[in-house]
Design an enzyme around this catalytic site. Structure first.
Site, PDB file in Angstrom:
ATOM      1  N   CYS A 159      42.490  44.844  45.691  1.00  0.00           N
ATOM      2  CA  CYS A 159      43.663  45.175  44.853  1.00  0.00           C
ATOM      3  C   CYS A 159      44.033  46.658  44.880  1.00  0.00           C
ATOM      4  CB  CYS A 159      43.426  44.700  43.419  1.00  0.00           C
ATOM      5  SG  CYS A 159      41.726  44.843  42.868  1.00  0.00           S
ATOM      6  N   HIS A 268      46.082  48.723  38.125  1.00  0.00           N
ATOM      7  CA  HIS A 268      45.294  49.769  38.791  1.00  0.00           C
ATOM      8  C   HIS A 268      46.221  50.939  39.114  1.00  0.00           C
ATOM      9  CE1 HIS A 268      42.040  47.025  38.934  1.00  0.00           C
ATOM     10  NE2 HIS A 268      41.841  46.918  40.244  1.00  0.00           N
TER      11      HIS A 268
HETATM   12  N1  LIG Z   1      40.568  40.140  39.438  1.00  0.00           N
HETATM   13  C1  LIG Z   1      41.235  40.847  40.333  1.00  0.00           C
HETATM   14  O1  LIG Z   1      42.051  41.740  39.980  1.00  0.00           O
HETATM   15  C2  LIG Z   1      41.036  40.618  41.797  1.00  0.00           C
HETATM   16  C3  LIG Z   1      40.111  39.714  42.300  1.00  0.00           C
HETATM   17  N2  LIG Z   1      39.984  39.537  43.657  1.00  0.00           N
HETATM   18  C4  LIG Z   1      39.040  38.576  44.210  1.00  0.00           C
HETATM   19  O2  LIG Z   1      39.493  37.252  43.883  1.00  0.00           O
HETATM   20  C5  LIG Z   1      38.382  36.388  43.662  1.00  0.00           C
HETATM   21  C6  LIG Z   1      38.460  35.828  42.257  1.00  0.00           C
HETATM   22  O3  LIG Z   1      38.358  36.889  41.322  1.00  0.00           O
HETATM   23  P1  LIG Z   1      38.452  36.645  39.758  1.00  0.00           P
HETATM   24  O4  LIG Z   1      39.484  35.619  39.479  1.00  0.00           O
HETATM   25  O5  LIG Z   1      38.579  37.983  39.167  1.00  0.00           O
HETATM   26  O6  LIG Z   1      37.002  36.022  39.449  1.00  0.00           O
HETATM   27  P2  LIG Z   1      36.537  35.109  38.209  1.00  0.00           P
HETATM   28  O7  LIG Z   1      35.086  35.364  38.057  1.00  0.00           O
HETATM   29  O8  LIG Z   1      37.421  35.315  37.046  1.00  0.00           O
HETATM   30  O9  LIG Z   1      36.760  33.574  38.750  1.00  0.00           O
HETATM   31  C7  LIG Z   1      35.920  33.020  39.750  1.00  0.00           C
HETATM   32  C8  LIG Z   1      36.347  31.596  40.087  1.00  0.00           C
HETATM   33  O10 LIG Z   1      35.411  31.096  41.066  1.00  0.00           O
HETATM   34  C9  LIG Z   1      34.905  29.828  40.591  1.00  0.00           C
HETATM   35  N3  LIG Z   1      33.527  29.613  41.052  1.00  0.00           N
HETATM   36  C10 LIG Z   1      32.421  30.336  40.727  1.00  0.00           C
HETATM   37  N4  LIG Z   1      31.331  29.798  41.314  1.00  0.00           N
HETATM   38  C11 LIG Z   1      31.752  28.697  42.004  1.00  0.00           C
HETATM   39  C12 LIG Z   1      31.089  27.707  42.801  1.00  0.00           C
HETATM   40  N5  LIG Z   1      29.757  27.728  42.994  1.00  0.00           N
HETATM   41  N6  LIG Z   1      31.843  26.753  43.371  1.00  0.00           N
HETATM   42  C13 LIG Z   1      33.188  26.703  43.180  1.00  0.00           C
HETATM   43  N7  LIG Z   1      33.868  27.596  42.413  1.00  0.00           N
HETATM   44  C14 LIG Z   1      33.145  28.583  41.842  1.00  0.00           C
HETATM   45  C15 LIG Z   1      34.945  29.908  39.087  1.00  0.00           C
HETATM   46  O11 LIG Z   1      34.912  28.597  38.541  1.00  0.00           O
HETATM   47  P3  LIG Z   1      34.216  28.274  37.104  1.00  0.00           P
HETATM   48  O12 LIG Z   1      35.184  28.714  36.036  1.00  0.00           O
HETATM   49  O13 LIG Z   1      34.043  26.803  37.145  1.00  0.00           O
HETATM   50  O14 LIG Z   1      32.943  29.051  37.072  1.00  0.00           O
HETATM   51  C16 LIG Z   1      36.295  30.623  38.892  1.00  0.00           C
HETATM   52  O15 LIG Z   1      37.330  29.676  38.999  1.00  0.00           O
HETATM   53  C17 LIG Z   1      37.123  37.206  43.911  1.00  0.00           C
HETATM   54  O16 LIG Z   1      36.693  37.014  45.217  1.00  0.00           O
HETATM   55  C18 LIG Z   1      37.600  38.635  43.669  1.00  0.00           C
HETATM   56  O17 LIG Z   1      36.799  39.563  44.342  1.00  0.00           O
HETATM   57  C19 LIG Z   1      40.788  40.218  44.514  1.00  0.00           C
HETATM   58  C20 LIG Z   1      41.711  41.110  44.080  1.00  0.00           C
HETATM   59  C21 LIG Z   1      41.891  41.399  42.671  1.00  0.00           C
HETATM   60  N1  LIG Z   2      36.725  45.091  42.968  1.00  0.00           N
HETATM   61  C1  LIG Z   2      38.083  45.018  42.437  1.00  0.00           C
HETATM   62  C2  LIG Z   2      38.571  43.599  42.424  1.00  0.00           C
HETATM   63  C3  LIG Z   2      38.017  42.764  43.530  1.00  0.00           C
HETATM   64  O1  LIG Z   2      37.511  41.720  43.271  1.00  0.00           O
HETATM   65  O2  LIG Z   2      38.097  43.263  44.743  1.00  0.00           O
HETATM   66  P1  LIG Z   2      37.683  42.531  46.102  1.00  0.00           P
HETATM   67  O3  LIG Z   2      38.510  41.305  46.233  1.00  0.00           O
HETATM   68  O4  LIG Z   2      37.963  43.551  47.140  1.00  0.00           O
HETATM   69  O5  LIG Z   2      36.213  42.190  46.032  1.00  0.00           O
HETATM   70  C4  LIG Z   2      38.082  45.621  41.060  1.00  0.00           C
HETATM   71  O6  LIG Z   2      37.022  45.589  40.490  1.00  0.00           O
HETATM   72  O7  LIG Z   2      39.091  46.055  40.539  1.00  0.00           O
END
Ligand SMILES: NC(=O)C1=CN([C@@H]2O[C@H](COP(=O)(O)OP(=O)(O)OC[C@H]3O[C@@H](n4cnc5c(N)ncnc54)[C@H](OP(=O)(O)O)[C@@H]3O)[C@@H](O)[C@H]2O)C=CC1
Ligand SMILES: N[C@@H](CC(=O)OP(=O)(O)O)C(=O)O
Length: 379
Positions: A159, A268
């Site tokens: 991000c 951010h």
């Molecule tokens: N938040 C942000 O601003 C950003 C995040 N990202 C990336 O996007 C992705 C998601 O981030 P974010 O939404 O913040 O993370 P969260 O922790 O909020 O959500 C994670 C998701 O993954 C699911 N999950 C966890 N373990 C498993 C499993 N064993 N099998 C299937 N599903 C699973 C969870 O389901 P359950 O609820 O059932 O546990 C939940 O739906 C990450 O890879 C992160 O690095 C990238 C850019 C920005």
């Molecule tokens: N690490 C970023 C969010 C994130 O999950 O990044 P990435 O998808 O590169 O792991 C933050 O904490 O703001």
């Protein structure tokens, strides 16, 4: 956005549908003119429950009625086989294996996770910057064993990387290559997912470390702003010479990133100082004009989620600010301010992006829209 009567809805699935990014996917997709949510997937903790019972909903709008009673599925390809597009907001600990299985099952995956960003055959696409990198997908499919016709993985960026590469792309397109970059981030708590950082660690505080973040920003920026070139003639697939990402080889890019977590919920902010390869460098006024006039290919091609104004440039000395500016254009563009001369490099400015929208879910959605318009999705 209005649904279009003239084209049947494209069935889409969401992996990680209960998470921070997954919830934003659902909010955006429930109003999308082309895409219709067909399947939701999450962990075994959530699978088997109606979505409204599985999710800890944290959006400012209500859970869309269309998904409230949808039963959350395990993240297995069989449940998603009718989907033409699969969006992934999966935790990086599980995204690698799950996305690999979905691609092998001939499903196109648009991922937010970091796992495949460094793969030499997977494009890392910030849709307002480098949609040309879609061209590597055919090679990704041909090198797969067995070769694929429909399945592939496209990733979007970290991000913070997304926030700064958008103005940097505009500057490179107007003034030629950038050769030096210093970036200092002020990253919102939501970037760490939910519940993320304990309140006692972040209230009244700044944490000057985010694991792995500086390395991601430094590496991903080169892949995104770089081009694609032929590999050596002996590296072939069939009669085609393989292509490779040049990582900005024409002008090696020196980048130093410093990342901080700050007590902001969403948005951010990044302080950026830029050194240009060409002399003389542009003036602050020329930089403002170039940022304002930048138009993304995604917008020009007609992607419904692409912002009309990619970069909003503020004149006020104290803008952009996360609370005031993150929702502009539904969080699909970026806001830039404080464009001025840098006494060490050439130009410095601040950029703000909604880390969950253009920093994550919106980028994946525009990438899928680009895939539709560029004919990358095979029916
Ligand atoms: N938040 C942000 O601003 C950003 C995040 N990202 C990336 O996007 C992705 C998601 O981030 P974010 O939404 O913040 O993370 P969260 O922790 O909020 O959500 C994670 C998701 O993954 C699911 N999950 C966890 N373990 C498993 C499993 N064993 N099998 C299937 N599903 C699973 C969870 O389901 P359950 O609820 O059932 O546990 C939940 O739906 C990450 O890879 C992160 O690095 C990238 C850019 C920005
Ligand atoms: N690490 C970023 C969010 C994130 O999950 O990044 P990435 O998808 O590169 O792991 C933050 O904490 O703001």
């Amino acid at each position: 956005m209005q649904r279009q009567a003239d084209r049947p809805p494209v069935k889409v699935g969401v992996l990680g549908a209960t998470g921070t990014v997954g919830q934003r996917f659902i909010t955006l997709l429930s109003a999308h003119p082309w895409f219709a949510i067909h399947v939701l997937g999450a962990s075994s903790r959530s699978a088997g429950k109606p979505y409204a019972a599985a999710v800890n909903w944290k959006q400012v709008t209500l859970i869309p009625n269309a998904v409230r009673d949808m039963i959350v599925q395990e993240c297995k390809p069989e449940a998603f086989i009718e989907c033409a597009v699969v969006f992934s907001g999966l935790d990086a600990d599980v995204a690698g294996d799950i996305e690999t299985a979905f691609r092998a099952a001939e499903l196109p995956v648009f991922s937010n996770a970091k796992n495949f960003r460094r793969d030499p055959h997977v494009p890392l696409i910030v849709p307002l910057v480098n949609p040309g990198h879609f061209s590597i997908i055919r090679q990704q499919q041909l090198l797969h064993s067995p070769p694929l016709t429909k399945g592939f993985i496209v990733t979007n960026a970290n991000c913070s990387t997304t926030a700064h590469v958008i103005p940097l792309a505009a500057l490179e397109s107007a003034f030629g290559p950038i050769d030096t970059l210093m970036v200092t981030t002020l990253q919102a708590i939501s970037g760490a997912g939910y519940p993320g950082i304990p309140s006692l660690d972040i209230i009244d505080n700044v944490v000057p470390y985010i694991s792995g973040e500086e390395e991601k920003i430094e590496w991903e920026t080169r892949k995104i702003l770089g081009g694609i070139a032929d590999a050596s003639p002996e590296q072939r697939v069939g009669d085609q010479v393989l292509q490779q990402f040049d990582m900005h080889a024409h002008t090696p890019l020196k980048i130093s990133a410093a990342c901080n977590r700050v007590p902001v919920t969403v948005g951010h902010m990044i302080n950026v100082s830029v050194g240009f390869g060409h002399r003389p460098p542009p003036s602050p006024q020329q930089v403002c004009d170039a940022l304002r006039s930048y138009r993304s290919e995604a917008h020009l091609l007609g992607c419904p989620s692409a912002p009309v104004q990619t970069i909003t440039v503020h004149e006020e000395p104290d803008r952009p600010q996360p609370r005031l500016d993150r929702a502009h254009q539904d969080g699909a563009g970026v806001s830039v301010g404080r464009v001025r001369q840098c006494p060490v490099l050439d130009i410095k400015f601040v950029v703000l992006a909604d880390n969950v929208s253009i920093g994550a879910a919106t980028s994946s959605i525009i990438n899928a829209e680009l895939a539709v318009l560029k004919g990358v999705l095979q029916s």
